[in-house]
Design a protein around this motif. Structure first.
Motif, PDB file in Angstrom:
ATOM      1  N   GLY A  49      34.799  56.295  32.434  1.00  0.00           N
ATOM      2  CA  GLY A  49      35.413  55.294  33.290  1.00  0.00           C
ATOM      3  C   GLY A  49      36.092  55.913  34.497  1.00  0.00           C
ATOM      4  O   GLY A  49      35.995  55.406  35.619  1.00  0.00           O
ATOM      5  N   GLY A  88      39.664  49.969  32.941  1.00  0.00           N
ATOM      6  CA  GLY A  88      39.075  50.015  31.607  1.00  0.00           C
ATOM      7  C   GLY A  88      39.511  51.242  30.836  1.00  0.00           C
ATOM      8  O   GLY A  88      39.787  51.168  29.636  1.00  0.00           O
ATOM      9  N   SER A  89      39.595  52.377  31.516  1.00  0.00           N
ATOM     10  CA  SER A  89      40.031  53.606  30.855  1.00  0.00           C
ATOM     11  C   SER A  89      41.477  53.508  30.393  1.00  0.00           C
ATOM     12  O   SER A  89      41.821  53.945  29.299  1.00  0.00           O
ATOM     13  CB  SER A  89      39.860  54.797  31.808  1.00  0.00           C
ATOM     14  OG  SER A  89      38.504  54.995  32.137  1.00  0.00           O
ATOM     15  N   ALA A 128      37.456  48.979  38.305  1.00  0.00           N
ATOM     16  CA  ALA A 128      37.197  48.465  36.960  1.00  0.00           C
ATOM     17  C   ALA A 128      37.113  49.608  35.947  1.00  0.00           C
ATOM     18  O   ALA A 128      37.594  49.494  34.815  1.00  0.00           O
ATOM     19  CB  ALA A 128      35.912  47.643  36.939  1.00  0.00           C
ATOM     20  N   ARG A 135      31.403  46.164  36.266  1.00  0.00           N
ATOM     21  CA  ARG A 135      31.770  46.859  37.481  1.00  0.00           C
ATOM     22  C   ARG A 135      30.624  46.804  38.482  1.00  0.00           C
ATOM     23  O   ARG A 135      30.796  46.929  39.678  1.00  0.00           O
ATOM     24  CB  ARG A 135      32.105  48.321  37.169  1.00  0.00           C
ATOM     25  CG  ARG A 135      30.886  49.174  36.829  1.00  0.00           C
ATOM     26  CD  ARG A 135      31.292  50.609  36.548  1.00  0.00           C
ATOM     27  NE  ARG A 135      30.134  51.441  36.251  1.00  0.00           N
ATOM     28  CZ  ARG A 135      29.386  52.007  37.199  1.00  0.00           C
ATOM     29  NH1 ARG A 135      29.672  51.861  38.468  1.00  0.00           N
ATOM     30  NH2 ARG A 135      28.335  52.746  36.873  1.00  0.00           N
ATOM     31  N   LEU A 155      34.694  45.715  30.889  1.00  0.00           N
ATOM     32  CA  LEU A 155      34.989  46.068  32.278  1.00  0.00           C
ATOM     33  C   LEU A 155      33.968  47.058  32.815  1.00  0.00           C
ATOM     34  O   LEU A 155      33.604  47.013  33.999  1.00  0.00           O
ATOM     35  CB  LEU A 155      36.398  46.657  32.383  1.00  0.00           C
ATOM     36  CG  LEU A 155      37.546  45.659  32.225  1.00  0.00           C
ATOM     37  CD1 LEU A 155      38.882  46.386  32.147  1.00  0.00           C
ATOM     38  CD2 LEU A 155      37.557  44.663  33.387  1.00  0.00           C
ATOM     39  N   TYR A 156      33.488  47.957  31.972  1.00  0.00           N
ATOM     40  CA  TYR A 156      32.467  48.916  32.425  1.00  0.00           C
ATOM     41  C   TYR A 156      31.191  48.196  32.829  1.00  0.00           C
ATOM     42  O   TYR A 156      30.550  48.548  33.819  1.00  0.00           O
ATOM     43  CB  TYR A 156      32.146  49.906  31.294  1.00  0.00           C
ATOM     44  CG  TYR A 156      33.170  50.988  31.099  1.00  0.00           C
ATOM     45  CD1 TYR A 156      34.341  51.024  31.866  1.00  0.00           C
ATOM     46  CD2 TYR A 156      33.007  51.988  30.146  1.00  0.00           C
ATOM     47  CE1 TYR A 156      35.290  52.012  31.675  1.00  0.00           C
ATOM     48  CE2 TYR A 156      33.953  52.978  29.952  1.00  0.00           C
ATOM     49  CZ  TYR A 156      35.089  52.984  30.725  1.00  0.00           C
ATOM     50  OH  TYR A 156      36.022  53.943  30.539  1.00  0.00           O
ATOM     51  N   GLU A 180      37.645  47.187  27.451  1.00  0.00           N
ATOM     52  CA  GLU A 180      37.240  48.357  28.238  1.00  0.00           C
ATOM     53  C   GLU A 180      35.734  48.397  28.425  1.00  0.00           C
ATOM     54  O   GLU A 180      35.222  48.595  29.529  1.00  0.00           O
ATOM     55  CB  GLU A 180      37.742  49.623  27.546  1.00  0.00           C
ATOM     56  CG  GLU A 180      37.166  50.914  28.064  1.00  0.00           C
ATOM     57  CD  GLU A 180      36.027  51.421  27.188  1.00  0.00           C
ATOM     58  OE1 GLU A 180      35.258  52.271  27.674  1.00  0.00           O
ATOM     59  OE2 GLU A 180      35.901  50.958  26.040  1.00  0.00           O
ATOM     60  N   ASN A 181      34.979  48.188  27.353  1.00  0.00           N
ATOM     61  CA  ASN A 181      33.519  48.171  27.470  1.00  0.00           C
ATOM     62  C   ASN A 181      33.042  47.033  28.360  1.00  0.00           C
ATOM     63  O   ASN A 181      32.092  47.186  29.144  1.00  0.00           O
ATOM     64  CB  ASN A 181      32.881  48.038  26.079  1.00  0.00           C
ATOM     65  CG  ASN A 181      33.080  49.264  25.225  1.00  0.00           C
ATOM     66  OD1 ASN A 181      33.100  50.374  25.746  1.00  0.00           O
ATOM     67  ND2 ASN A 181      33.256  49.087  23.936  1.00  0.00           N
TER      68      ASN A 181
END
Length: 248
Positions: A165, A176-177, A172, A248, A244-245, A241-242
């Motif tokens: 991330g 996310g990170s 993002a 992006r 948001l990845y 988090e996943n």
């Protein structure tokens, strides 16, 4: 039972985990120190804000500093192949130590690595290092029988997902990170404390020899919830988090 467990910790595996941690992490710290020296050589200051807001031309010492930092601080983060101390230390250490490593030590090293990454971003190297580390963590996880070691490889996977991330260089990816690190810190601490209680009661770290813990509702519920929290299950932070990845 407690005295038996304490005696069982003084074995060849714990001794190997000790010297492996000392040697590998000391070597990593040496590389990290070299990267700091190169940064000072290039900018004549170690004030992070001042360095970041300067326009870096990407001279060779700067590129070397960022690349060496990935090796040095990446050793603490659990980047492959410098990760080998991590599963040993987690599997042999007491539950509070494992919780501190996963929740505090590794995210702190990752934060320092991110600040150095800001000096001269090298997204391809960071993303590839994180991706390869995640793949190997998933591979190593498949043949483990020590449940604390399983969570150690889960820590390696989550830290390198956060590294990916950061390496994307997007808003993002950074958010996310951060969400992942917060969710991981609380979830993995709960997981290690739960496994510590299981080990104290059962006297074994082999998952094949564990049974009947559904009767202990507190320990089983804690382990189940914390496991969900670190494996990307909605609605926990690792799932966000996943998500948001992908957007992006």
């Amino acid at each position: 039972m407690i005295s038996t467990i304490n005696n069982n910790r003084k074995n060849d595996a714990s001794l190997e985990a000790t010297w492996r941690y000392i040697i590998i992490v000391s070597a990593g710290v040496t590389f990290a120190f070299i990267s700091v020296i190169l940064i000072y050589y290039s900018f004549h200051t170690l004030e992070v804000t001042a360095i970041i807001y300067r326009s870096s031309t990407g001279d060779l010492p700067v590129r070397l500093a960022v690349g060496i930092a990935l090796v040095g601080f990446g050793t603490k983060v659990g980047v492959f192949p410098m990760h080998t101390w991590l599963p040993d230390a987690h599997s042999e250490g007491p539950a509070p130590v494992s919780a501190m490593f996963s929740g505090v030590l590794l995210p702190t090293a990752l934060y320092v690595l991110y600040r150095i990454y800001e000096i001269y971003p090298m997204p391809e190297i960071f993303v590839w290092a994180g991706t390869v580390s995640v793949l190997f963590a998933a591979l190593f996880l498949t043949y483990q029988h020590n449940y604390k070691r399983m969570f150690a490889y889960s820590t390696m996977e989550n830290m390198n997902m956060a590294l990916i991330g950061i390496g994307t260089g997007t808003y993002a990816g950074l958010v996310g990170s951060l969400v992942l690190l917060l969710a991981h810190s609380f979830g993995k601490a709960g997981a290690f404390y739960s496994t510590g209680e299981i080990m104290k009661i059962s006297g074994t770290k082999d998952i094949n020899n564990i049974s009947g813990f559904m009767k202990n509702k507190i320990v089983s519920s804690s382990l189940l919830i914390s496991s969900f929290a670190v494996t990307g299950t909605p609605p926990y932070g690792t799932f966000l988090e996943n998500f948001l990845y992908f957007i992006r």
